[in-house]
Scaffold this active site. Structure first.
Site, PDB file in Angstrom:
ATOM      1  N   ARG A   1      -7.349 -14.612 -46.684  1.00 38.90           N
ATOM      2  CA  ARG A   1      -6.345 -13.978 -47.550  1.00 38.90           C
ATOM      3  C   ARG A   1      -5.446 -15.031 -48.172  1.00 38.90           C
ATOM      4  NH1 ARG A   1      -7.370 -10.121 -43.648  1.00 38.90           N
ATOM      5  NH2 ARG A   1      -8.304  -8.270 -44.608  1.00 38.90           N
TER       6      ARG A   1
ATOM      7  N   ASP B   1     -15.571  -4.197 -39.208  1.00 39.92           N
ATOM      8  CA  ASP B   1     -14.435  -3.284 -39.216  1.00 39.92           C
ATOM      9  C   ASP B   1     -14.264  -2.649 -40.591  1.00 39.92           C
ATOM     10  OD1 ASP B   1     -13.689  -5.884 -40.198  1.00 39.92           O
ATOM     11  OD2 ASP B   1     -11.610  -5.191 -40.228  1.00 39.92           O
ATOM     12  N   GLU B   2     -13.609  -1.511 -40.602  1.00 40.18           N
ATOM     13  CA  GLU B   2     -13.148  -0.849 -41.839  1.00 40.18           C
ATOM     14  C   GLU B   2     -14.251  -0.809 -42.903  1.00 40.18           C
ATOM     15  OE1 GLU B   2      -8.387  -1.892 -41.521  1.00 40.18           O
ATOM     16  OE2 GLU B   2      -9.695  -3.317 -42.548  1.00 40.18           O
TER      17      GLU B   2
ATOM     18  N   TRP C   1      -9.550  -3.618 -31.432  1.00 38.80           N
ATOM     19  CA  TRP C   1      -8.315  -3.839 -32.176  1.00 38.80           C
ATOM     20  C   TRP C   1      -7.530  -2.553 -32.420  1.00 38.80           C
ATOM     21  CZ3 TRP C   1      -6.964  -1.963 -37.075  1.00 38.80           C
ATOM     22  CH2 TRP C   1      -7.988  -1.321 -37.800  1.00 38.80           C
TER      23      TRP C   1
ATOM     24  N   ASP D   1       0.991 -10.397 -37.501  1.00 39.01           N
ATOM     25  CA  ASP D   1       1.388 -10.158 -38.883  1.00 39.01           C
ATOM     26  C   ASP D   1       2.333  -8.969 -38.973  1.00 39.01           C
ATOM     27  OD1 ASP D   1      -0.693  -8.436 -38.118  1.00 39.01           O
ATOM     28  OD2 ASP D   1      -1.401  -8.177 -40.173  1.00 39.01           O
TER      29      ASP D   1
ATOM     30  N   GLU E   1      -2.328 -11.864 -44.953  1.00 40.15           N
ATOM     31  CA  GLU E   1      -1.999 -11.267 -46.249  1.00 40.15           C
ATOM     32  C   GLU E   1      -0.596 -11.640 -46.718  1.00 40.15           C
ATOM     33  OE1 GLU E   1      -3.422  -9.623 -43.717  1.00 40.15           O
ATOM     34  OE2 GLU E   1      -4.611  -7.896 -44.400  1.00 40.15           O
TER      35      GLU E   1
END
EC number: 3.2.1.52
Length: 547
Positions: free
Chosen positions: A150, A312-313, A390, A417, A464
């Site tokens: 990122r 993931d995702e 996670w 984060d 990010e």
């Protein structure tokens, strides 16, 4: 009896009083196989104290001795990192059954020195207290993940993070190398990954949800194979494992910007903003050939026995309108779109297994759907695959029940984060709040779970909203130190010597290292978010529900 403040706290420590001056010792005596660690220790001592100890196999007068004792245990086990450290009138001894244990003893020895001995020029005397320590970690895997996708970070910063991990007796650096916002390493057979996917034309200003536009400034970078080999070797010298992550089949915007034919063909650019995007790899032979090319390079550059495949995702939106996917489901007897991810995961696991690698995946690899006979696909992950949890700790139990070893990394406790405090002056973060006290109170082995199946724990530095190295440092420290204590020290030690009572003194070490850490009382004026692009943006963090 003298009380010593170390992080992590050793399992057993006694300090009767008095000091040992390392400058008075003849040199460093190293058993065969420990010469490299001996010279590393010599260099570290010389850097911060000016005391240069020569290395030999033996000395006639008191020395700093590195000794191997007993049968050598397997790598990445508790026994491989156990050590004994004694400093008295006879000199100093670091004893272990494995060189990794000697490396952990060296880290402890450095914390016994004055804090200023951690500086890069002679700043303190090479004096340590008389002490006897017997120590071993609670968990085999104690990691930190660095997201250099990122926001790309220079190789030098990665090396410094390895140094900091070593000082805190962590033993894994997980490198997140690919995502929607970039691709960070060379694959010779796929040149567009570095020509196209490694950079984006601009980056969102402030939080992605704020709608403040883009900065118009290109951002990117990648590591050459030589860079990565250097990182791996630098970590290996400190007995730290570097684990690469290449995320498949989701988080694929950067891949598809370079090779749109591997997806649904939208031909969208590398993402300049953050979130979860619909772009995924199509389950085709071309996509699998791409994955094999990438894994071949990863296996050659990284000597880690583990490769992280992400997982993931992964949205199924594009798959739901794909004829290719419909044909695959009919041919393979897959009854849910989530099972398509299971099919892809199985293929990745098969190839990496053929390369001698053990697969790690995020806990979504458990969500594989079922085949036509009602049998769970388990994400295509065989029992030997490691599941990194996670979302929440309920998935730890689910993964263990399915026969997997687990790395525990639940977002509410070890995602650094998240905001460090609730003050309006905190600089921009994604959401949530993870305080030092919350990390310190966390038990990485959930109740009711077989601790033998918990490979370890890991903290995460998603980047990010951490654009610079100083931003990463602020997010990481001192929470990373607290995490290291949680992952190393047993529950009894943590209760007897709370890490929050040892932390203030440890900040002197972070000062000496030049780390831009967050003070315990809150950010310094120049660390605050202010009213510009680093201003705090708050939206409610909702923990993933248990399933």
């Amino acid at each position: 009896m003298q009380r010593l403040s170390l992080i992590p706290q050793p399992q057993h420590i006694t300090a009767p009083g008095g000091d040992v001056d390392l400058a008075s010792l003849a040199g460093i005596a190293a058993d065969p196989g420990l010469e490299d660690l001996a010279w590393l220790l010599s260099d570290l001592l010389a850097r911060g104290t000016g005391t240069r100890l020569a290395v030999a196999d033996a000395w006639d007068t008191p020395a700093l001795c590195l000794k191997l004792e007993g049968e050598r245990p397997a790598d990445l086990t508790i026994d491989s990192e156990a050590y004994r450290l004694t400093a008295d009138v006879h000199g100093v001894e670091l004893v272990a059954a494995h060189p990794a244990g000697i490396s952990r003893a060296i880290a402890t020895l450095r914390q016994l020195l004055p804090a200023d001995a951690l500086r890069d020029a002679p700043s303190a005397a090479a004096i340590i207290p008389r002490v006897h320590i017997e120590d071993a970690p609670r968990l085999r895997w104690r990691g930190v993940m660095l997201d250099i996708v990122r926001n790309f970070q220079a190789k030098d910063f990665v090396l410094r993070m390895i140094d900091r991990a070593h000082l805190h007796r962590l033993n894994v650096l997980h490198l997140h190398l690919t995502d929607d916002q970039g691709w960070r390493f060379e694959v010779p057979s796929r040149p567009a990954l570095t020509e196209v996917a490694s950079w984006r034309p601009e980056t969102v200003i402030g939080h992605a949800r704020a709608g403040d536009g883009y900065d118009g400034t290109p951002h990117g970078g990648f590591y050459s194979a030589a860079d990565l080999r250097e990182i791996v070797a630098y970590a290996a010298a400190r007995h730290i494992l570097v684990v690469p992550e290449v995320n498949f089949p989701g988080h694929a915007r950067a891949i598809l910007a370079a090779y749109p034919e591997l997806g649904a063909g939208q031909n969208r650019p590398v993402s300049g903003t953050f979130g979860v995007f619909e772009e995924v790899l199509e389950p085709t032979e071309a996509a699998l050939a791409f994955a094999r090319d990438v894994f071949d390079v990863v296996a050659e550059v990284f000597d880690s026995p583990f490769v992280h495949i992400g997982g993931d995702e992964v949205p199924t939106t594009q798959w739901e309108s794909s004829q290719t996917v419909k044909d695959l489901m009919e041919r393979e007897g897959i009854t849910s779109y989530r099972g398509v991810q299971g099919w892809f995961t199985k293929a990745c696991v098969a190839h990496l297994t053929s390369l001698g690698k053990r697969v790690i995946g995020w806990d979504e690899i458990l969500d594989g759907g079922e085949d036509q006979d009602g049998n769970s696909l388990d994400g295509g992950a065989p029992p030997e695959a490691v599941v990194q949890v996670w979302r929440n700790e309920a998935y730890v139990k689910q993964a263990v029940a399915a026969g997997h070893d687990v790395i525990v990394s639940p977002e509410p406790y070890v995602y650094f984060d998240h905001y460090e405090g609730d003050g309006e002056e905190e600089p921009l973060r994604i959401h949530g709040q993870t305080t030092i006290a919350k990390v310190a109170a966390w038990d990485p082995v959930p109740a009711g779970v077989d601790p033998e199946r918990v490979l370890g724990a890991q903290c995460q530095l998603w980047s990010e909203y951490m654009p610079t190295a100083r931003d990463v440092e602020y997010g990481a420290f001192p929470r990373l130190a607290v995490f290291a204590d949680v992952a190393w020290s047993g529950q009894g030690v943590r209760e007897a010597e709370p890490v929050t009572e040892r932390l203030e003194g440890h900040l002197e070490r972070l000062d000496a290292l030049g780390i831009n850490y967050r003070p315990l009382e809150g950010p310094k004026p120049w660390q605050r978010g202010g009213t510009g692009r680093r201003a705090r943006f708050t939206w409610k963090f909702i923990e993933h529900p248990a399933e």
